[in-house]
Design an enzyme around this catalytic site. Structure first.
Site, PDB file in Angstrom:
ATOM      1  N   ASP A 132       0.829  -1.220   0.000  1.00 16.55           N
ATOM      2  CA  ASP A 132       0.000   0.000   0.000  1.00 16.55           C
ATOM      3  C   ASP A 132       0.862   1.268   0.000  1.00 16.55           C
ATOM      4  O   ASP A 132       2.065   1.217   0.263  1.00 16.55           O
ATOM      5  CB  ASP A 132      -0.905  -0.030   1.241  1.00 16.55           C
ATOM      6  CG  ASP A 132      -2.266   0.594   0.989  1.00 16.55           C
ATOM      7  OD1 ASP A 132      -2.379   1.433   0.071  1.00 16.55           O
ATOM      8  OD2 ASP A 132      -3.217   0.251   1.726  1.00 16.55           O
ATOM      9  N   ASP A 188     -11.087   2.061  -2.902  1.00 19.61           N
ATOM     10  CA  ASP A 188     -11.535   1.632  -1.573  1.00 19.61           C
ATOM     11  C   ASP A 188     -13.053   1.616  -1.506  1.00 19.61           C
ATOM     12  O   ASP A 188     -13.627   1.107  -0.544  1.00 19.61           O
ATOM     13  CB  ASP A 188     -11.015   2.605  -0.499  1.00 19.61           C
ATOM     14  CG  ASP A 188      -9.579   2.293  -0.098  1.00 19.61           C
ATOM     15  OD1 ASP A 188      -9.059   1.239  -0.504  1.00 19.61           O
ATOM     16  OD2 ASP A 188      -8.982   3.112   0.631  1.00 19.61           O
TER      17      ASP A 188
END
Ligand SMILES: *[C@@H]1O[C@H](CO)[C@@H](O)[C@H](O)[C@H]1NC(C)=O
Ligand SMILES: *[C@@H]1O[C@H](CO)[C@@H](O)[C@H](O)[C@H]1NC(C)=O
Ligand SMILES: *[C@@H]1O[C@H](CO)[C@@H](O)[C@H](O)[C@H]1NC(C)=O
Length: 760
Positions: free
Chosen positions: A498, A567
């Site tokens: 990430d 997301d």
């Protein structure tokens, strides 16, 4: 001087082309060809030609980019007479392959350097060396007039079946003194003149923000206007994406659907500029963002730009949507060992992030794994929260940088969980955010100098974290060893990497070179970590994740197994996001998770609808399955089983949007994955609601790319994965020209269907 020489080039070509006519009559095959006597090269793909020439006084200009030419004597028609007015400057207008800062050039340039003695202008001309390799690669040397040993090699590589050209260049300092680069974009692309006075082009770009990524925008080009899409955050972020398409707007006089499209392979700050002049003549430039860019070449050194890939199709945006993802997939297959085999599919994934957030430990994760395995899950991923000893990672304020297992959550390390997951027949994945650090961490306390910062200037926190300087070898080595240690010890099969905040304070300390190089070094550091991990662990899968939507440029796609589109996993939002991302991301590289998430709790979205949206790429599950009822678990098992039956079509096929999602009223969206020349297709159809009782009937959906003479078995599932609502045979012609009827979508909220077409 430049004025005269440029006119001369164009006229020279006009003269010699008469001679070509007689000597070259047969059509050119695909590949790169040089003209037998002229410095003119033909880059020929299945459906396009790209012609460049230095046949005049040595300026390298584009002669044609568009539909494939069949005869070389077409060169005659390529000669564009420059305007004759004394106030129009030909070199400014010229379709130079590498327009530099310097001379009488006043349109967008792509290279600016400072030579010794403070000279900041260049004048590049063909130096006489040209190398063609494997019929698909061409290198052309340019030099700065005969003034200096400043050399540039232009690189071209063609992707024949996808009609795409990859461009970059290398600059070499052959002088005895340093040269500073302040702009080094990758390529300039020139579109042909619009064909008629009323013709227009539409620019397609992507805008976004966190949780609303890849929103497709269209803008009409206007003469005299320059459009720029960019990211200045140090990484390819979700605010825009390094992609463009330029579509001819068809009209009655000229019904063409020509589209030029391109994508940058650079995971750092980037820019793409589209400039239209008064005659409608369009120049596209792009590459590393020039803001704060700097690179110094000591004598003998060189610098190579990232690749800017662009293509042409006469099949409209759907044609572009097939080509760029296929191109990315082709280079992914070439570069990423774990992606070479077409028959290795992306595993069905489970990740508990949305379900439990930071609340995880060995016992709870083992229990989840036991629930996930019988559903048909093939990859179990532990997300954020598993690490941090003195600064435990219980929320996003602490622990980043401390990549040791949290002893309270995992008293025996990760191996027992990984072993358990493996024993259940699943692969094991783990989350990292290796380039980040929280100030509340042992790593930052020990090495505050490892973050990007300026001495004496406050550090700006974002998500309570700072960015490590991956330009520093010691930082990369330290993080690499930490990550590699876990992979080896626990037997990790997959990592999710990430990157959740923008860069700032980007500079180098104690560095005897130009500190602005930090912007590029940071990105190269990311690429190096991927390469080292892949080399040490050849079976490791790597997911490039950056919040949602970041780090999914062509550069990331060509190096990794997987990207994370957003997301936002709410399915109706996902339709829009996947619509945009599918312009360049191969279907298999996008995971769609079925989750419980919906910001509006009053909306009940059926599990079937959630699964169908996630069927569009690689399938994941992120729901809190501890809270699933027996019925929900059973339904999920059957959707997963059905997905596995269809995934060779979805993951290896091409994606089309038969109905793009529209925000007006009812939100209908229909996709088609087409596989193996029309042998099989999967249609996913969605309807948010149907507010109009009489006029609300969905028209038949016309399927594309089938064999009109074949009979297809049509199987339609709606809410029950075990029992299709319909099954019948229809001809390809009927499906394509009349369409597929989906009457079951006409009533109710959140209706969806999965349709499988198989050639009988
Ligand atoms: C092409 O090859 C020649 C000979 O190997 C070399 O001297 C030249 O620099 C090369 N040129 C390019 C453009 O790569
Ligand atoms: C190269 O040098 C010659 C001789 O000085 C000069 O006439 C010519 O204009 C120069 N060419 C370029 C492109 O600078
Ligand atoms: C984060 O976690 C720490 C340690 O568990 C706790 O003290 C702190 O209050 C938490 N902060 C937030 C913003 O939740």
């Amino acid at each position: 001087m430049a004025l005269l020489s440029l006119r001369a080039i164009l006229l020279t070509v006009a003269i010699v082309s008469t001679f070509i006519q007689s000597s070259w009559a047969k059509p050119l095959g695909t590949g790169i060809h040089k003209h037998h006597s002229l410095d003119t090269w033909f880059l020929v793909t299945e459906q396009s030609s790209y012609v460049i020439s230095a046949a005049g006084n040595g300026y390298l200009v584009n002669m044609h980019w568009g539909k494939r030419l069949t005869q070389l004597d077409d060169l005659n028609a390529m000669v564009v007479e420059p305007p004759v007015f004394s106030q129009i400057i030909p070199v400014t207008e010229a379709r130079e392959e590498l327009p530099v800062f310097g001379g009488l050039r006043y349109r967008e340039n792509i290279l600016k350097v400072e030579l010794p003695k403070g000279i900041r202008e260049l004048n590049l001309q063909f130096a006489g060396n040209a190398n063609i390799t494997d019929k698909t690669k061409l290198d052309l040397d340019l030099r700065d007039g005969n003034r200096t040993e400043f050399l540039v090699t232009l690189h071209y590589e063609i992707d024949i079946e996808n009609d795409i050209i990859r461009r970059s260049y290398t600059v070499r300092n052959g002088l005895d003194d340093r040269v500073d680069l302040s702009k080094a974009s990758s390529a300039a692309w020139h579109l042909p003149y619009a064909l008629g006075w009323d013709e227009q082009r539409e620019l397609v770009t992507l805008s976004g923000e966190w949780s609303q990524e890849a929103m497709v925008q269209t803008t009409r080009l206007s003469p005299g206007v320059k459009h720029t899409v960019e990211s200045t955050r140090g990484f390819a972020d979700h605010v825009s994406h390094p992609y463009f398409a330029l579509a001819q707007v068809p009209n009655a006089v000229n019904p063409t659907t020509d589209v030029y499209f391109g994508a940058l392979a650079w995971t750092g700050s980037w820019e793409i500029t589209i400039h239209t002049d008064t005659k409608g003549f369009v120049r596209v430039t792009g590459g590393i963002h020039h803001q704060d860019f700097g690179w110094t070449l000591e004598p003998g050194e060189s610098f190579t730009t990232p690749v800017f890939a662009a293509g042409y199709t006469d099949q409209g945006i759907p044609g572009a949507r097939h080509r760029m993802p296929r191109h990315a997939r082709k280079y992914q297959k070439k570069n990423v060992a774990t992606q070479k085999d077409e028959n290795v599919f992306h595993p069905v994934l489970y990740n508990s992030w949305e379900a439990v957030s930071f609340d995880l430990n060995e016992e709870k994760q083992m229990a989840l794994a036991e629930k996930a395995a019988p559903l048909g899950i093939e990859l179990f991923v532990v997300d954020d929260g598993w690490f941090g000893v003195n600064s435990p990672r219980d929320n996003d304020t602490a622990g980043l940088g401390d990549w040791d297992t949290n002893p309270k959550k995992f008293p025996n390390g990760l191996k027992p969980l990984a072993d358990h997951v493996h024993k259940l027949g699943m692969k094991f994945g783990l989350w990292f955010e290796g380039e980040m650090v929280n100030p509340d961490s042992d790593l930052y306390r020990e090495h505050p100098e490892w973050v990007f910062h300026y001495d004496g200037v406050p550090e700006y926190l974002s998500r309570t974290q700072l960015v490590l300087n991956f330009g520093l070898k010691e930082v990369r080595d330290y993080i690499f060893e930490k990550v590699a240690g876990h992979i080896k010890e626990a037997g990790i099969d997959y990592i999710k990497w990430d990157f959740n905040r923008p860069m700032q304070g980007v500079t180098m300390h104690n560095y005897d070179r130009n500190p602005q190089e930090a912007w590029v070094l940071a990105v190269e550091g990311y690429y190096e970590i991927i390469a080292r991990l892949k080399e040490r662990f050849p079976h490791l899968w790597f997911e490039s994740c950056s919040s949602g939507g970041g780090r999914m440029d062509l550069g990331a796609l060509e190096r990794t197994d997987q990207v994370w589109t957003s997301d936002n996993t709410r399915p109706d939002a996902r339709l829009f996001i996947q619509y945009g991302a599918s312009l360049w991301v191969p279907p298999r590289m996008q995971y769609g998770w079925v989750t419980d998430s919906s910001s509006d709790k009053s909306i009940e979205i059926p599990l079937s609808f959630r699964f169908h949206v996630s069927f569009m790429g690689s399938l994941g599950l992120g729901s809190n399955i501890n809270k699933f009822s027996k019925e929900q678990l059973e339904e999920s098992t059957h959707w997963i089983a059905l997905y596995k039956k269809l995934r060779h079509v979805i993951q290896n096929g091409d994606l089309d949007w038969l109905v793009p999602p529209s925000r007006v009223g009812e939100l209908v969206a229909v996709t088609e994955s087409i596989y193996n020349d029309g042998d099989e297709a999967v249609i996913l159809a969605f309807r948010h609601n149907s507010p109009f009782p009489d006029s609300g009937e969905l028209s038949p959906i016309r399927i594309r790319h089938l064999d009109e003479n074949a009979i297809y078995r049509v199987t339609i599932w709606q809410e029950d994965p075990q029992n299709p609502v319909d099954e019948y045979d229809l001809s390809g012609a009927l499906l394509m020209y009349r369409g597929l009827e989906l009457p079951s979508l006409n009533k109710g909220m959140f209706k969806s269907a999965v349709v499988w077409l198989q050639r009988a």
